[in-house]
Motif scaffolding. Structure first.
Motif, PDB file in Angstrom:
ATOM      1  N   ASP A 139     -10.690   1.116  -5.127  1.00 20.81           N
ATOM      2  CA  ASP A 139     -11.523   0.926  -4.152  1.00 20.81           C
ATOM      3  C   ASP A 139     -11.442   2.019  -3.193  1.00 20.81           C
ATOM      4  OD1 ASP A 139     -12.652  -1.275  -5.342  1.00 20.81           O
ATOM      5  OD2 ASP A 139     -11.564  -2.574  -4.114  1.00 20.81           O
ATOM      6  N   LEU A 140     -10.231   2.426  -2.947  1.00 20.36           N
ATOM      7  CA  LEU A 140      -9.863   3.821  -2.241  1.00 20.36           C
ATOM      8  C   LEU A 140     -10.399   5.022  -2.613  1.00 20.36           C
ATOM      9  CD1 LEU A 140      -8.076   4.756   0.333  1.00 20.36           C
ATOM     10  CD2 LEU A 140      -6.490   4.996  -1.238  1.00 20.36           C
ATOM     11  N   GLU A 141     -10.318   5.076  -3.836  1.00 20.09           N
ATOM     12  CA  GLU A 141     -11.059   6.391  -4.420  1.00 20.09           C
ATOM     13  C   GLU A 141     -12.340   6.283  -4.363  1.00 20.09           C
ATOM     14  OE1 GLU A 141     -10.758   8.966  -8.612  1.00 20.09           O
ATOM     15  OE2 GLU A 141      -9.530   7.108  -8.293  1.00 20.09           O
ATOM     16  N   SER A 142     -13.228   5.211  -4.556  1.00 25.27           N
ATOM     17  CA  SER A 142     -14.512   5.035  -4.687  1.00 25.27           C
ATOM     18  C   SER A 142     -15.183   5.144  -3.046  1.00 25.27           C
ATOM     19  CB  SER A 142     -14.906   3.760  -5.332  1.00 25.27           C
ATOM     20  OG  SER A 142     -14.726   2.714  -4.037  1.00 25.27           O
ATOM     21  N   GLY A 143     -14.375   5.105  -1.999  1.00 27.19           N
ATOM     22  CA  GLY A 143     -15.108   5.063  -0.728  1.00 27.19           C
ATOM     23  C   GLY A 143     -15.203   3.792  -0.140  1.00 27.19           C
ATOM     24  N   HIS A 144     -14.629   2.857  -0.570  1.00 24.09           N
ATOM     25  CA  HIS A 144     -15.039   1.556  -0.101  1.00 24.09           C
ATOM     26  C   HIS A 144     -14.416   1.225   1.297  1.00 24.09           C
ATOM     27  CE1 HIS A 144     -15.447  -2.887  -0.212  1.00 24.09           C
ATOM     28  NE2 HIS A 144     -14.144  -3.069   0.345  1.00 24.09           N
ATOM     29  N   PHE A 145     -13.415   1.918   1.555  1.00 29.24           N
ATOM     30  CA  PHE A 145     -12.579   1.728   3.092  1.00 29.24           C
ATOM     31  C   PHE A 145     -13.058   2.782   3.909  1.00 29.24           C
ATOM     32  CE2 PHE A 145      -9.740  -0.212  -0.233  1.00 29.24           C
ATOM     33  CZ  PHE A 145      -9.887  -1.606   0.068  1.00 29.24           C
ATOM     34  N   LEU A 171       1.597   5.923  -3.748  1.00 27.79           N
ATOM     35  CA  LEU A 171       0.145   6.814  -3.853  1.00 27.79           C
ATOM     36  C   LEU A 171       0.202   7.750  -5.018  1.00 27.79           C
ATOM     37  CD1 LEU A 171      -1.327   6.901  -0.379  1.00 27.79           C
ATOM     38  CD2 LEU A 171      -1.984   5.214  -1.950  1.00 27.79           C
ATOM     39  N   SER A 172       1.468   8.600  -4.784  1.00 25.14           N
ATOM     40  CA  SER A 172       1.535   9.503  -5.827  1.00 25.14           C
ATOM     41  C   SER A 172       2.064   9.233  -7.132  1.00 25.14           C
ATOM     42  CB  SER A 172       2.866  10.480  -5.181  1.00 25.14           C
ATOM     43  OG  SER A 172       2.343  11.291  -4.330  1.00 25.14           O
ATOM     44  N   HIS A 173       2.671   8.013  -7.137  1.00 24.29           N
ATOM     45  CA  HIS A 173       3.122   7.507  -8.516  1.00 24.29           C
ATOM     46  C   HIS A 173       1.721   6.827  -9.322  1.00 24.29           C
ATOM     47  CE1 HIS A 173       5.161   4.816 -11.265  1.00 24.29           C
ATOM     48  NE2 HIS A 173       4.531   3.858 -11.104  1.00 24.29           N
ATOM     49  N   HIS A 174       1.008   6.403  -8.601  1.00 31.45           N
ATOM     50  CA  HIS A 174      -0.305   5.866  -9.100  1.00 31.45           C
ATOM     51  C   HIS A 174      -1.360   6.927  -9.208  1.00 31.45           C
ATOM     52  CE1 HIS A 174       0.592   1.504  -9.352  1.00 31.45           C
ATOM     53  NE2 HIS A 174       1.248   1.596  -8.465  1.00 31.45           N
ATOM     54  N   ASN A 175      -1.074   8.360  -8.784  1.00 35.53           N
ATOM     55  CA  ASN A 175      -1.982   9.144  -8.976  1.00 35.53           C
ATOM     56  C   ASN A 175      -3.189   9.018  -8.160  1.00 35.53           C
ATOM     57  OD1 ASN A 175      -0.679  11.184 -10.746  1.00 35.53           O
ATOM     58  ND2 ASN A 175      -1.072   9.698 -12.081  1.00 35.53           N
ATOM     59  N   ALA A 176      -2.972   8.256  -6.775  1.00 28.56           N
ATOM     60  CA  ALA A 176      -3.990   7.664  -6.100  1.00 28.56           C
ATOM     61  C   ALA A 176      -4.902   8.843  -5.560  1.00 28.56           C
ATOM     62  CB  ALA A 176      -3.574   6.772  -4.961  1.00 28.56           C
TER      63      ALA A 176
END
Length: 257
Positions: free
Chosen positions: A59-65, A79-84
């Protein structure tokens, strides 16, 4: 020469966390003449809310927030671990010098940090958007042991908050060498930087030398340390100099949210 450097000159100090936090604290201690010994008493493990975290990062990547918050440098590692990916339209509010450094080094944006006192309470006071009309969608990422001051402050203002435990804090046994240095008094002072670290110090070093300085950062840490039987060097000028040096580069943010 500062008062702190006179008091701390030659003092061997256990720094109980690694990473960006440990590096910043160790550097500050060196500048005052102390000899920091970085020996983490806590580490960070996968969250118990992994599925919720993965969905929140999508959701963060999609711009939901509209906003994301973090008060611990460890969140940058998560965040880095998940390639967020943080969407360009999502703004990021942080507390703590170590947190901001870790985010920038990991390539993540930093929109807002407190301008005066670098604390969670200060961020709530200096964040004008949260007091404007309308409901913001905010993602708060925090530790399982953090007190949710920021999260509750945002909810109390009527915002739509998705709170996720991004990581768990777990105890780490020190090496035999570090244990011997503490028990013998060769390490002169221990920084107790969170309630969890207080518990680890009490469990791992039940027979601290009388001369060892125990410097607790923050009232919650001190309360837990006292309950666990740790000695409080309340009248120690050296302890006060230690706390002032540490607090000049970090705050209690990741104990709060």
């Amino acid at each position: 020469m500062t008062t702190e450097s006179k008091l701390l000159s030659g003092l061997r100090v256990l720094v109980p966390r690694g990473g960006t936090w440990g590096d910043l604290v160790a550097q500050a201690l060196r500048e005052q003449g102390a000899h920091p010994v970085i020996a983490p008493l806590v580490d960070f493990s996968h969250t118990s809310e992994e599925d919720k975290l993965v969905q929140a990062l999508k959701d963060l990547e999609s711009g939901h927030f509209d906003w994301m918050t973090a008060t611990s440098s460890t969140v940058a590692d998560v965040l880095s671990h998940h390639n967020a990916v943080v969407h360009p339209d999502t703004q990021v509010a942080l507390v703590g010098e170590a947190t901001a450094v870790a985010f920038r080094e990991a390539g993540y944006p930093v929109t807002r940090t407190p301008s005066e006192e670098n604390s969670t309470h200060a961020l709530l006071e200096e964040w004008p958007e949260i007091d404007e009309p309308g409901v913001l969608k905010v993602l708060t990422l925090r530790s399982d042991v953090a007190i949710p001051v920021l999260t509750e402050g945002l909810i109390g203002r009527g915002h739509d908050v998705t709170q996720v435990l991004a990581f768990r804090t777990v105890g780490v046994p020190v090496s035999v060498h570090i244990r011997e240095d503490i028990e013998s008094g060769r390490i002169n002072a221990l920084l107790v930087a969170s309630a969890k670290i207080a518990e680890e110090v009490a469990a791992q070093f039940p027979d601290l030398p009388e001369s060892t300085i125990v410097a607790c950062i923050g009232p919650n840490t001190l309360s837990v340390a006292t309950a666990a039987g740790l000695r409080d060097n309340a009248d120690s000028a050296v302890k006060q100099a230690l706390l002032e040096t540490v607090e000049s580069v970090i705050d209690q943010s990741d104990m709060l949210d």
